[in-house]
Design a protein around this motif. Structure first.
Motif, PDB file in Angstrom:
ATOM      1  N   TYR A  20      -1.703   5.631   4.357  1.00  0.00           N
ATOM      2  CA  TYR A  20      -2.166   5.617   5.754  1.00  0.00           C
ATOM      3  C   TYR A  20      -2.252   7.100   6.535  1.00  0.00           C
ATOM      4  N   ASN A  21      -2.122   8.003   5.694  1.00  0.00           N
ATOM      5  CA  ASN A  21      -1.998   9.444   6.268  1.00  0.00           C
ATOM      6  C   ASN A  21      -3.564   9.881   6.215  1.00  0.00           C
ATOM      7  N   ARG A  22      -4.357   9.749   7.152  1.00  0.00           N
ATOM      8  CA  ARG A  22      -5.478  10.378   7.115  1.00  0.00           C
ATOM      9  C   ARG A  22      -5.475  11.535   7.947  1.00  0.00           C
ATOM     10  N   ASN A  42       0.824  -1.384  -0.003  1.00  0.00           N
ATOM     11  CA  ASN A  42      -0.065   0.054   0.049  1.00  0.00           C
ATOM     12  C   ASN A  42       0.955   1.118   0.068  1.00  0.00           C
ATOM     13  N   LEU A  43       2.048   1.136   0.741  1.00  0.00           N
ATOM     14  CA  LEU A  43       2.824   2.352   0.638  1.00  0.00           C
ATOM     15  C   LEU A  43       3.468   2.622  -0.531  1.00  0.00           C
ATOM     16  N   ASN A  84      13.268   8.392   0.102  1.00  0.00           N
ATOM     17  CA  ASN A  84      12.263   8.891  -0.761  1.00  0.00           C
ATOM     18  C   ASN A  84      10.716   8.840  -0.410  1.00  0.00           C
ATOM     19  N   MET A  85      10.198   9.811   0.191  1.00  0.00           N
ATOM     20  CA  MET A  85       8.805   9.740   0.604  1.00  0.00           C
ATOM     21  C   MET A  85       7.874   9.375  -0.274  1.00  0.00           C
ATOM     22  N   GLU A  86       8.055   9.944  -1.456  1.00  0.00           N
ATOM     23  CA  GLU A  86       6.889   9.735  -2.492  1.00  0.00           C
ATOM     24  C   GLU A  86       6.773   8.503  -3.128  1.00  0.00           C
ATOM     25  N   ARG A  87       8.107   7.836  -3.217  1.00  0.00           N
ATOM     26  CA  ARG A  87       8.163   6.454  -3.693  1.00  0.00           C
ATOM     27  C   ARG A  87       8.231   5.504  -2.537  1.00  0.00           C
ATOM     28  N   ASP A 128       4.427   6.881   9.146  1.00  0.00           N
ATOM     29  CA  ASP A 128       4.143   6.428   8.030  1.00  0.00           C
ATOM     30  C   ASP A 128       2.871   5.698   7.617  1.00  0.00           C
ATOM     31  N   VAL A 129       2.577   4.870   9.041  1.00  0.00           N
ATOM     32  CA  VAL A 129       1.419   4.010   8.737  1.00  0.00           C
ATOM     33  C   VAL A 129       0.564   4.394  10.028  1.00  0.00           C
TER      34      VAL A 129
END
Lengths: 573, 236
Positions: free
Chosen positions: A177-179, A169-170, A452-455, A218-219
């Protein structure tokens, strides 16, 4: 689990005048069903439970641990924080081949330390599925503090999604998972509070970096546990008023940092990562993933107290109770406000970007810390010339706040005790029993914590584990590690097999740890006496950071290699 | 050209997938994103639209299949059926470069293109996909896709989107004239019940531009179509 003393082994390992203990421990890895997260879930167990048992060792004991794998996949157990021959360290692919289905693997090693430690699977994402337990080692010489009761408090996180699903999922969407992202509503309320110009500038700055100030973890979606129980199940430890209780906090989480407090009680921190420190009285402490803290509390009243452990991201909390009798409960405090990252936390992260205002501002070590002499200052001619210019108009350090030199000045993550009291800092830790003489380091190794947060992948010096060469150390040297956190996440860095002496500017009295947490925008130094030959793992202990590449193999060359070879041979027989 | 690209892409991908036993830091993942699966109410007959992509690869190298299909329900025919197969390679923190092929089965006559371009997340959170196409007849065209998410709440998201097409030469058979050829903009409001399942409603406005507009009009089609849409966004 059983223990016995085998005379033969005792004779073999004991020097003539000391009688050594030899214990044998049997551990079985299996599965069970639980609904602790609110949904039925299969978890992995050690001797049938989550967490697994507490292993009680004695300093000087020669332990034999038989680990039987009843799963249909490989497994492993790593003895976190223990100093031992590298073949016994339990990291598949580095120390050994892992434990196959149906196999019983026997670990044998001497116990050469005391304190609170833990053990966990080092295979795949098994740790998050429940494979962890605690280790309590009685010291040879009495500790500098006394207590009447002793409880292990294992903090952990459990998710309905499997580790593989979470990683997938990440990778698909790093904010899966960031709500807690910023919305139009937040935008409007920020305009009301800070004005339109400042709000637009703030959004433009974050948007330029393509990062989110609300990205603390992150989760999300973990159920947080104490000793395997959720907040409703309320693990309870009993006491008699006036007793001194030792609480051995272990953070066995996959991804969760906890802020811990017991409203109504001061906590005396007496050990960190198994090593004694000069007692510090605190109202709250933050425990990074894989750290341990031992505290003493002295409840005087005949009433219940809530042990409150909230996630640093405030996505939830774990709760337990200390009470004079079963069934008593105390109020559960509200969670403290959710932190938001500031530009200070982004510090060094984006040196390449056209962010003139930021420049190299945030080599925060360079910022003066009056009253904390020597804190974080490199010992010998390190480059701390990069004295930053404070960032005009951006989240400047609030002088009213007590500053913690282990967070970037102005960081949104700097913890504060909700009652306005004392929050433990690394800076407060002072080794009560140094293990080594203080001496100049022989060389410095810089480790930039990158990712790399985006990937969604993580790395060291921009290189993932699978692309990296091992770090080679020489037996007998004292290496100074310079950790430069270029990411916006906090990383609990764990070196296997050897101690990390955290530079807090106290020289010989610097605290001795196995996990050192490095906050965003910070540079932190540790020193390691390279006294353990062999091959070791070195990694971020956040499960999905380790799993996606923030990991290195360390090879210690030279030293008593014959001895190591002999031990290896003996264990393979 | 088409087959050469395919072979190249496959070759790059295979080379990029060494096995690493103990770590998942180089694993291959597959993900299917159906960005639009929608019903369009519009003058001249309602339409069904499917648009999405399948990605297979690791962090650095990916094989990406894209599909964009418009089906006119009333007349029972496909107005657009465009497929791309790309090899995408990471070139910066936020951007990939891609090369590949594009096959248009509709509109007629069929066209095959070579594709080169870049995609990723631009500053200020714009998702961008910019491609240049060379058709088998040698015609060069360009396309920019961009969208942006506005979070009204954590789950209610307003997404403006834009597609701008341009051609550097005429392709009369497909009603394309040199210059800016078309602009498609949309505004979709979705509710993320799960990340994987988000129903939405919105509007879509497609307008042919410049000389292309006259060509389309001559062919008897409407160069300016405003539609109301309802659909679902999926992720697997």
């Amino acid at each position: 689990m059983h223990r016995r003393i085998t005379g033969l082994t005792a004779l073999l390992v004991a020097l003539p005048l000391t009688a050594a203990w030899a214990g044998t421990y049997d551990l079985t890895i299996g599965k069970t069903q639980t609904d602790v997260t609110g949904k039925p879930k299969t978890v992995l167990t050690i001797n049938g439970t989550v967490p697994g048992p507490t292993l009680h060792f004695k300093e000087g004991e020669e332990v034999t641990i038989n680990v039987t794998n009843t799963l249909d996949v490989d497994t492993s157990l790593h003895w976190h924080g223990l100093v031992l021959p590298y073949r016994q360290d339990g990291v598949p692919g580095i120390s050994f081949d892992g434990i196959e289905p149906g196999e019983t693997f026997t670990y044998r090693f001497p116990i050469r330390q005391s304190g609170t430690y833990w053990f966990h699977s080092h295979t795949g994402f098994q740790e998050q599925e429940g494979m962890y337990g605690s280790i309590v080692i009685d010291p040879k010489t009495p500790e500098n503090f006394s207590y009447d009761r002793d409880y292990v408090v294992v903090l952990s996180d459990m998710h309905n999604d499997s580790g593989q699903t979470i990683l997938h999922n990440l990778k698909k969407s790093s904010d899966y998972y960031n709500r807690d992202q910023r919305t139009v509503g937040d935008f409007l309320s920020d305009i009301r509070q800070d004005g339109l110009g400042a709000t637009l500038r703030d959004r433009a700055d974050w948007g330029d970096m393509r990062m989110m100030p609300t990205d603390i973890a992150d989760v999300s979606g973990y159920t947080l546990l104490i000793n395997g129980r959720n907040a409703d199940q309320n693990w309870t430890g009993l006491f008699k008023p006036g007793e001194r209780i030792r609480l051995r906090f272990i953070n066995a989480s996959a991804m969760t940092y906890f802020d811990v407090r017991i409203p109504g009680l001061k906590m005396q921190v007496v050990q960190a990562d198994g090593n004694e420190v000069d007692p510090v009285a605190v109202d709250a402490f933050r425990i990074a993933v894989a750290e341990t803290y031992d505290v003493i509390v002295e409840p005087k009243d005949k009433r219940a107290y809530t042990v409150f452990a909230e996630a640093m991201s405030r996505s939830g909390y774990a709760r337990a109770t200390l009470a004079p009798r079963k069934g008593m409960e105390a109020a559960i405090p509200p969670m403290s406000p959710r932190p938001q990252l500031t530009m200070a936390d982004m510090g060094m992260a984006h040196r390449g970007m056209d962010h003139d205002a930021m420049g190299r501002v945030m080599d925060s070590d360079a910022m003066a810390h009056d009253g904390q002499p020597g804190a974080m200052q490199p010992k010998a001619g390190m480059d701390h010339a990069a004295m930053g210019h404070a960032m005009p108009g951006h989240d400047m350090p609030d002088t009213d706040k007590p500053s913690d030199p282990f967070y970037a000045p102005g960081s949104g993550l700097t913890p504060k005790a909700p009652n306005g009291g004392k929050f433990l800092s690394y800076d407060d830790l002072k080794a009560a029993r140094p293990l080594y003489e203080d001496r100049p380091s022989t060389r410095e190794i810089e480790l930039r914590l990158t990712g790399n947060m985006e990937r969604y992948f993580w790395s060291i010096n921009g290189v993932k584990y699978s692309d990296a060469k091992p770090i080679r150390l020489r037996y007998g040297e004292r290496v100074r590690f310079k950790f430069v956190n270029e990411t916006m996440m906090t990383h609990p860095m764990h070196l296997h097999g050897m101690w990390s002496i955290l530079d807090t500017g106290k020289g010989r009295w610097d605290p001795i740890k196995h996990v050192v947490s490095i906050a965003p925008g910070k540079t932190v130094y540790t020193e390691t006496e390279v006294d353990a030959p062999g091959e070791w793992a070195f990694h971020c202990h956040l499960m999905y950071h380790m799993g996606t590449g923030m990991f290195r193999k360390i090879i210690v060359e030279g030293g008593p290699s014959q001895q190591a070879a002999l031990r290896t041979k003996e264990n393979e027989e | 050209m088409k087959y050469l690209s395919l072979v190249l892409a496959a070759g790059f991908l295979m080379a990029a997938l060494p096995a690493q036993a103990e770590m998942s830091d180089d694993d291959v993942f597959a993900a299917l994103f159906v960005n639009r699966l929608e019903y369009r109410v519009q003058p001249g007959g309602d339409m069904a639209v499917a648009e999405g992509q399948l990605r297979i690869g690791n962090d650095e190298h990916k094989l990406v299949g894209k599909a964009d299909i418009d089906y006119l329900i009333s007349s029972g025919r496909y107005e657009k059926a465009e497929f791309q197969l790309r090899y995408q390679r990471m070139v910066s923190d936020f951007f990939d470069l891609h090369i590949g092929v594009r096959q248009d089965l509709k509109p007629s006559p069929n066209r095959t293109y070579a594709v080169i371009g870049a995609s990723g997340l631009a500053p200020q959170w714009f998702e961008i996909d910019a491609s240049a196409f060379v058709s088998e007849k040698g015609d060069l065209s360009l396309r920019l896709d961009a969208d942006y998410d506005i979070l009204i709440t954590q789950r209610l998201v307003l997404q403006p989107a834009l597609t701008l097409d341009a051609a550097l030469s005429d392709d009369r058979d497909t009603d394309i004239a040199a210059g800016l050829t078309s602009l498609e903009t949309g505004l979709r409001l979705r509710y993320e019940i799960e990340r994987e399942f988000a129903p939405y409603i919105g509007v879509n406005w497609e307008r042919k531009l410049g000389a292309t507009s006259s060509l389309v009009r001559t062919s008897g089609e409407d160069p300016d179509i405003l539609s109301f849409v309802a659909g679902v966004r999926l992720m697997f």
